[in-house]
Design a protein around this motif. Sequence first.
Motif, PDB file in Angstrom:
ATOM      1  N   TYR A   1       0.837  -1.197   0.000  1.00 34.39           N
ATOM      2  CA  TYR A   1       0.000   0.000   0.000  1.00 34.39           C
ATOM      3  C   TYR A   1       0.871   1.246   0.000  1.00 34.39           C
ATOM      4  O   TYR A   1       1.902   1.281   0.675  1.00 34.39           O
ATOM      5  CB  TYR A   1      -0.854   0.039   1.264  1.00 34.39           C
ATOM      6  N   CYS A   2       0.417   2.263  -0.699  1.00 26.93           N
ATOM      7  CA  CYS A   2       1.022   3.566  -0.487  1.00 26.93           C
ATOM      8  C   CYS A   2       0.060   4.410   0.334  1.00 26.93           C
ATOM      9  O   CYS A   2      -1.168   4.195   0.315  1.00 26.93           O
ATOM     10  CB  CYS A   2       1.418   4.254  -1.797  1.00 26.93           C
ATOM     11  N   ALA A   3       0.627   5.335   1.067  1.00 27.90           N
ATOM     12  CA  ALA A   3      -0.148   6.183   1.966  1.00 27.90           C
ATOM     13  C   ALA A   3       0.426   7.588   1.924  1.00 27.90           C
ATOM     14  O   ALA A   3       1.612   7.774   1.627  1.00 27.90           O
ATOM     15  CB  ALA A   3      -0.112   5.626   3.376  1.00 27.90           C
ATOM     16  N   ALA A   4      -0.417   8.560   2.249  1.00 28.43           N
ATOM     17  CA  ALA A   4      -0.025   9.961   2.154  1.00 28.43           C
ATOM     18  C   ALA A   4      -0.334  10.712   3.433  1.00 28.43           C
ATOM     19  O   ALA A   4      -1.313  10.409   4.139  1.00 28.43           O
ATOM     20  CB  ALA A   4      -0.742  10.633   0.978  1.00 28.43           C
ATOM     21  N   ALA A   5       0.516  11.688   3.729  1.00 25.17           N
ATOM     22  CA  ALA A   5       0.307  12.578   4.880  1.00 25.17           C
ATOM     23  C   ALA A   5       0.631  14.000   4.426  1.00 25.17           C
ATOM     24  O   ALA A   5       1.674  14.209   3.794  1.00 25.17           O
ATOM     25  CB  ALA A   5       1.195  12.172   6.051  1.00 25.17           C
ATOM     26  N   PRO A   6      -0.204  14.987   4.796  1.00 22.51           N
ATOM     27  CA  PRO A   6      -0.027  16.355   4.285  1.00 22.51           C
ATOM     28  C   PRO A   6       1.021  17.152   5.059  1.00 22.51           C
ATOM     29  O   PRO A   6       0.755  18.245   5.565  1.00 22.51           O
ATOM     30  CB  PRO A   6      -1.427  16.956   4.447  1.00 22.51           C
ATOM     31  N   VAL A   7       2.204  16.582   5.154  1.00 25.93           N
ATOM     32  CA  VAL A   7       3.306  17.226   5.858  1.00 25.93           C
ATOM     33  C   VAL A   7       4.582  17.001   5.050  1.00 25.93           C
ATOM     34  O   VAL A   7       4.585  16.225   4.087  1.00 25.93           O
ATOM     35  CB  VAL A   7       3.497  16.623   7.279  1.00 25.93           C
ATOM     36  N   GLU A   8       5.680  17.667   5.469  1.00 29.01           N
ATOM     37  CA  GLU A   8       6.939  17.493   4.761  1.00 29.01           C
ATOM     38  C   GLU A   8       7.464  16.065   4.934  1.00 29.01           C
ATOM     39  O   GLU A   8       7.923  15.440   3.992  1.00 29.01           O
ATOM     40  CB  GLU A   8       7.972  18.506   5.256  1.00 29.01           C
ATOM     41  N   PHE A   9       7.385  15.546   6.176  1.00 29.33           N
ATOM     42  CA  PHE A   9       7.834  14.186   6.428  1.00 29.33           C
ATOM     43  C   PHE A   9       6.973  13.575   7.520  1.00 29.33           C
ATOM     44  O   PHE A   9       6.659  14.239   8.502  1.00 29.33           O
ATOM     45  CB  PHE A   9       9.307  14.162   6.851  1.00 29.33           C
ATOM     46  N   ALA A  10       6.572  12.338   7.348  1.00 26.79           N
ATOM     47  CA  ALA A  10       5.723  11.654   8.327  1.00 26.79           C
ATOM     48  C   ALA A  10       6.359  10.326   8.716  1.00 26.79           C
ATOM     49  O   ALA A  10       6.878   9.602   7.857  1.00 26.79           O
ATOM     50  CB  ALA A  10       4.334  11.419   7.754  1.00 26.79           C
ATOM     51  N   HIS A  11       6.307  10.012  10.005  1.00 28.75           N
ATOM     52  CA  HIS A  11       6.787   8.725  10.478  1.00 28.75           C
ATOM     53  C   HIS A  11       5.725   7.662  10.288  1.00 28.75           C
ATOM     54  O   HIS A  11       4.613   7.955   9.819  1.00 28.75           O
ATOM     55  CB  HIS A  11       7.245   8.856  11.934  1.00 28.75           C
TER      56      HIS A  11
ATOM     57  N   GLU B   1       1.794   8.051  11.052  1.00 30.49           N
ATOM     58  CA  GLU B   1       1.202   9.372  10.825  1.00 30.49           C
ATOM     59  C   GLU B   1       0.495   9.523   9.484  1.00 30.49           C
ATOM     60  O   GLU B   1       0.212  10.635   9.065  1.00 30.49           O
ATOM     61  CB  GLU B   1       2.291  10.437  10.969  1.00 30.49           C
ATOM     62  N   TYR B   2       0.190   8.425   8.808  1.00 23.67           N
ATOM     63  CA  TYR B   2      -0.386   8.523   7.468  1.00 23.67           C
ATOM     64  C   TYR B   2      -1.906   8.501   7.516  1.00 23.67           C
ATOM     65  O   TYR B   2      -2.508   7.724   8.250  1.00 23.67           O
ATOM     66  CB  TYR B   2       0.172   7.414   6.570  1.00 23.67           C
ATOM     67  N   GLU B   3      -2.530   9.348   6.703  1.00 22.85           N
ATOM     68  CA  GLU B   3      -3.974   9.545   6.751  1.00 22.85           C
ATOM     69  C   GLU B   3      -4.719   8.930   5.584  1.00 22.85           C
ATOM     70  O   GLU B   3      -5.862   8.521   5.727  1.00 22.85           O
ATOM     71  CB  GLU B   3      -4.278  11.049   6.763  1.00 22.85           C
ATOM     72  N   TYR B   4      -4.109   8.915   4.422  1.00 23.28           N
ATOM     73  CA  TYR B   4      -4.801   8.487   3.210  1.00 23.28           C
ATOM     74  C   TYR B   4      -4.109   7.243   2.664  1.00 23.28           C
ATOM     75  O   TYR B   4      -2.890   7.194   2.587  1.00 23.28           O
ATOM     76  CB  TYR B   4      -4.798   9.614   2.168  1.00 23.28           C
ATOM     77  N   TRP B   5      -4.925   6.274   2.257  1.00 22.23           N
ATOM     78  CA  TRP B   5      -4.402   4.975   1.858  1.00 22.23           C
ATOM     79  C   TRP B   5      -4.983   4.531   0.521  1.00 22.23           C
ATOM     80  O   TRP B   5      -6.150   4.782   0.227  1.00 22.23           O
ATOM     81  CB  TRP B   5      -4.761   3.926   2.916  1.00 22.23           C
ATOM     82  N   GLY B   6      -4.147   3.837  -0.248  1.00 26.46           N
ATOM     83  CA  GLY B   6      -4.632   3.214  -1.465  1.00 26.46           C
ATOM     84  C   GLY B   6      -5.220   1.845  -1.184  1.00 26.46           C
ATOM     85  O   GLY B   6      -5.256   1.392  -0.032  1.00 26.46           O
ATOM     86  N   GLN B   7      -5.656   1.182  -2.246  1.00 25.08           N
ATOM     87  CA  GLN B   7      -6.280  -0.129  -2.122  1.00 25.08           C
ATOM     88  C   GLN B   7      -5.271  -1.275  -2.121  1.00 25.08           C
ATOM     89  O   GLN B   7      -5.624  -2.398  -1.766  1.00 25.08           O
ATOM     90  CB  GLN B   7      -7.280  -0.334  -3.268  1.00 25.08           C
ATOM     91  N   GLY B   8      -4.054  -0.993  -2.520  1.00 25.49           N
ATOM     92  CA  GLY B   8      -3.004  -1.996  -2.469  1.00 25.49           C
ATOM     93  C   GLY B   8      -2.800  -2.722  -3.785  1.00 25.49           C
ATOM     94  O   GLY B   8      -3.689  -2.775  -4.636  1.00 25.49           O
ATOM     95  N   THR B   9      -1.591  -3.259  -3.917  1.00 25.49           N
ATOM     96  CA  THR B   9      -1.250  -4.094  -5.064  1.00 25.49           C
ATOM     97  C   THR B   9      -0.513  -5.336  -4.548  1.00 25.49           C
ATOM     98  O   THR B   9       0.335  -5.231  -3.663  1.00 25.49           O
ATOM     99  CB  THR B   9      -0.398  -3.315  -6.092  1.00 25.49           C
TER     100      THR B   9
END
Length: 122
Positions: free
Chosen positions: A95-105, A108-116
């Motif tokens: 999965y990839c995930a996104a966080a609206p900051v410069e760097f996230a540990h 701390e990720y808020e948005y997720w894909g469905q995965g591959t």
Amino acid sequence: QLQLVESGGGLVQPGGSLRLSCTASGFTLDYYAIGWFRQAPGKRREGVALISRSGGRTMHADSVKGRFTIFRDNAKKLVSLQMNSLKPGDTGVYYCAAAPVEFAHWEEYEYWGQGTQVTVSS
């Protein structure tokens, strides 16, 4: 609606390589820190690699150091995970995930894909 889309998974033999890609719809990927995570059957999800919004900072889990590389091309709005020397233990849904900051540990990720799905097997 914010959506992340992973691609590039598949079946590969041990020792082989794959490149996963993460793209976005509904928002601009280059404004977000991105992480790659994976989950094997019957196991908890684990972090694989992180990259800052600018691409200047990365972090890789010990289990993949020296084999996987996360990188991004903000002009193409694309984050990739190059996976080399794959092992059967790398099998799982990525999965990839996104966080609206410069760097996230890792937590701390808020948005997720469905995965591959990535399957490493002979």
